[in-house]
Design a protein around this motif. Structure first.
Motif, mmCIF file in Angstrom:
data_model
loop_
_atom_site.group_PDB
_atom_site.id
_atom_site.type_symbol
_atom_site.label_atom_id
_atom_site.label_comp_id
_atom_site.label_asym_id
_atom_site.label_seq_id
_atom_site.Cartn_x
_atom_site.Cartn_y
_atom_site.Cartn_z
ATOM 1 N N PRO A 92 -13.789 -4.451 -12.719
ATOM 2 C CA PRO A 92 -13.113 -5.269 -11.704
ATOM 3 C C PRO A 92 -11.642 -4.870 -11.564
ATOM 4 O O PRO A 92 -10.980 -4.565 -12.557
ATOM 5 C CB PRO A 92 -13.246 -6.696 -12.255
ATOM 6 N N TYR A 93 -11.151 -4.845 -10.335
ATOM 7 C CA TYR A 93 -9.744 -4.564 -10.055
ATOM 8 C C TYR A 93 -9.191 -5.705 -9.203
ATOM 9 O O TYR A 93 -9.787 -6.058 -8.192
ATOM 10 C CB TYR A 93 -9.580 -3.241 -9.292
ATOM 11 N N ASN A 94 -8.062 -6.254 -9.614
ATOM 12 C CA ASN A 94 -7.442 -7.356 -8.883
ATOM 13 C C ASN A 94 -6.220 -6.860 -8.128
ATOM 14 O O ASN A 94 -5.401 -6.134 -8.678
ATOM 15 C CB ASN A 94 -6.992 -8.462 -9.848
ATOM 16 N N LEU A 95 -6.112 -7.276 -6.857
ATOM 17 C CA LEU A 95 -4.926 -6.977 -6.054
ATOM 18 C C LEU A 95 -4.414 -8.283 -5.469
ATOM 19 O O LEU A 95 -5.184 -9.084 -4.931
ATOM 20 C CB LEU A 95 -5.262 -5.999 -4.923
ATOM 21 N N ASN A 96 -3.095 -8.492 -5.555
ATOM 22 C CA ASN A 96 -2.479 -9.694 -5.023
ATOM 23 C C ASN A 96 -2.645 -9.746 -3.509
ATOM 24 O O ASN A 96 -2.534 -8.727 -2.823
ATOM 25 C CB ASN A 96 -0.991 -9.708 -5.408
ATOM 26 N N THR A 97 -2.880 -10.950 -2.992
ATOM 27 C CA THR A 97 -3.080 -11.150 -1.559
ATOM 28 C C THR A 97 -1.925 -10.573 -0.743
ATOM 29 O O THR A 97 -2.144 -9.950 0.285
ATOM 30 C CB THR A 97 -3.223 -12.656 -1.264
ATOM 31 N N ASP A 98 -0.686 -10.767 -1.217
ATOM 32 C CA ASP A 98 0.479 -10.276 -0.473
ATOM 33 C C ASP A 98 0.510 -8.753 -0.397
ATOM 34 O O ASP A 98 0.941 -8.188 0.601
ATOM 35 C CB ASP A 98 1.783 -10.764 -1.117
ATOM 36 N N SER A 99 0.056 -8.070 -1.444
ATOM 37 C CA SER A 99 0.131 -6.608 -1.463
ATOM 38 C C SER A 99 -0.885 -5.963 -0.523
ATOM 39 O O SER A 99 -0.756 -4.798 -0.172
ATOM 40 C CB SER A 99 -0.050 -6.072 -2.887
ATOM 41 N N ILE A 100 -1.911 -6.720 -0.106
ATOM 42 C CA ILE A 100 -2.898 -6.178 0.828
ATOM 43 C C ILE A 100 -2.988 -7.053 2.085
ATOM 44 O O ILE A 100 -4.051 -7.208 2.686
ATOM 45 C CB ILE A 100 -4.292 -6.021 0.174
ATOM 46 N N ASP A 102 -2.075 -6.637 5.175
ATOM 47 C CA ASP A 102 -2.603 -5.972 6.374
ATOM 48 C C ASP A 102 -4.076 -5.618 6.204
ATOM 49 O O ASP A 102 -4.886 -5.810 7.111
ATOM 50 C CB ASP A 102 -1.812 -4.697 6.678
ATOM 51 N N GLU A 103 -4.432 -5.102 5.042
ATOM 52 C CA GLU A 103 -5.791 -4.610 4.802
ATOM 53 C C GLU A 103 -6.834 -5.725 4.760
ATOM 54 O O GLU A 103 -7.964 -5.541 5.183
ATOM 55 C CB GLU A 103 -5.850 -3.815 3.495
ATOM 56 N N ARG A 104 -6.468 -6.914 4.265
ATOM 57 C CA ARG A 104 -7.479 -7.962 4.071
ATOM 58 C C ARG A 104 -8.061 -8.474 5.377
ATOM 59 O O ARG A 104 -9.142 -9.058 5.387
ATOM 60 C CB ARG A 104 -6.929 -9.093 3.208
ATOM 61 N N LEU A 105 -7.387 -8.235 6.494
ATOM 62 C CA LEU A 105 -7.928 -8.634 7.798
ATOM 63 C C LEU A 105 -9.129 -7.778 8.209
ATOM 64 O O LEU A 105 -9.798 -8.081 9.185
ATOM 65 C CB LEU A 105 -6.837 -8.562 8.867
ATOM 66 N N PHE A 106 -9.388 -6.702 7.481
ATOM 67 C CA PHE A 106 -10.503 -5.816 7.791
ATOM 68 C C PHE A 106 -11.626 -5.909 6.761
ATOM 69 O O PHE A 106 -12.585 -5.150 6.813
ATOM 70 C CB PHE A 106 -10.019 -4.359 7.844
ATOM 71 N N ILE A 107 -11.501 -6.831 5.796
ATOM 72 C CA ILE A 107 -12.426 -6.853 4.654
ATOM 73 C C ILE A 107 -13.336 -8.072 4.682
ATOM 74 O O ILE A 107 -12.868 -9.197 4.883
ATOM 75 C CB ILE A 107 -11.635 -6.896 3.323
ATOM 76 N N ASN A 108 -14.634 -7.828 4.457
ATOM 77 C CA ASN A 108 -15.555 -8.904 4.114
ATOM 78 C C ASN A 108 -16.523 -8.360 3.063
ATOM 79 O O ASN A 108 -16.381 -7.232 2.614
ATOM 80 C CB ASN A 108 -16.271 -9.476 5.351
ATOM 81 N N LEU A 126 -4.990 -0.566 -1.666
ATOM 82 C CA LEU A 126 -6.357 -0.516 -1.163
ATOM 83 C C LEU A 126 -6.365 0.362 0.072
ATOM 84 O O LEU A 126 -5.528 0.196 0.960
ATOM 85 C CB LEU A 126 -6.834 -1.933 -0.804
ATOM 86 N N GLU A 127 -7.280 1.333 0.110
ATOM 87 C CA GLU A 127 -7.409 2.188 1.288
ATOM 88 C C GLU A 127 -8.660 1.802 2.044
ATOM 89 O O GLU A 127 -9.746 1.658 1.468
ATOM 90 C CB GLU A 127 -7.446 3.658 0.883
#
Length: 190
Positions: A92-100, A102-108, A126-127
């Motif tokens: 498992p890898y954790n990334l803070n919401t703020d650091s991604i 822009d990217e989280r709007l494309f993730i489900n 995250l790429e």
């Protein structure tokens, strides 16, 4: 070692003995200047998370940092962190919401082609793949024959992202979205 003009977003570079992830790039061409373009990088220190803005000439050389990319799947949200699972060894890898942000709007949960960027074993970015398939959560009713016109309307996707879509697209449709430009590319294959 690449020149500043060859650096892309989410690239890890070494600068002043620290490793930074390039989050944003602005290119400018000063008037009356015989030289080339200037590149303003917004960079984040991978260890401390501190932000710096630095401008480089287009031909300045920047050493790339040693980083590893791993294929991951989005797993779940834990407080203010997104948790991704390595596709091979299930780390498992954790990334803070703020650091991604822009990217989280494309993730489900169904998003394919995600890669986590690791520097010294720690997740730093995250790429996204070049395109993702997302469902339209809300848009105005479709217009019969709308496909013949080039008019568009806003559509809110299941992740909260808003994109312009042709008038014949309706709520519930799955569409392909270009992640670099946040643009509609067509209906998703069923």
């Amino acid at each position: 070692m690449p020149k500043a003009s060859d650096i892309k977003k989410n690239t890890a570079v070494e600068y002043n003995n620290n490793v930074y992830i390039v989050r944003d790039i602005e290119r400018s061409v000063p008037q009356g200047r015989a030289g080339g373009s200037l590149y303003r990088f917004r960079m984040y220190d991978v260890v401390s998370g501190s932000k710096i803005d630095q401008t480089f000439k287009d031909n300045e050389m920047l050493p790339l940092a040693d980083l590893v990319r791993r294929n991951v799947m989005f797993s779940y949200i834990d407080g203010d962190e997104y948790v991704f699972m390595d596709s091979e060894d299930y780390t498992p890898y954790n990334l803070n919401t703020d650091s991604i942000a822009d990217e989280r709007l494309f993730i489900n949960e169904d998003t394919q082609g995600l890669q986590i960027v690791l520097v010294d074993g720690a997740p730093v970015a995250l790429e996204l793949p070049s395109s993702v398939e997302l469902e339209i959560a809300e848009t105005s009713p479709s217009i019969k024959g709308g496909s013949a016109t080039a008019r568009t309307k806003p559509a809110i996707l299941s992740t909260g992202l808003t994109v312009q879509v042709p008038e014949h697209i309706s709520t519930g449709d799955k569409i392909k979205v270009n992640t670099a430009e946040s643009k509609f590319m067509g209906r998703a294959d069923k």
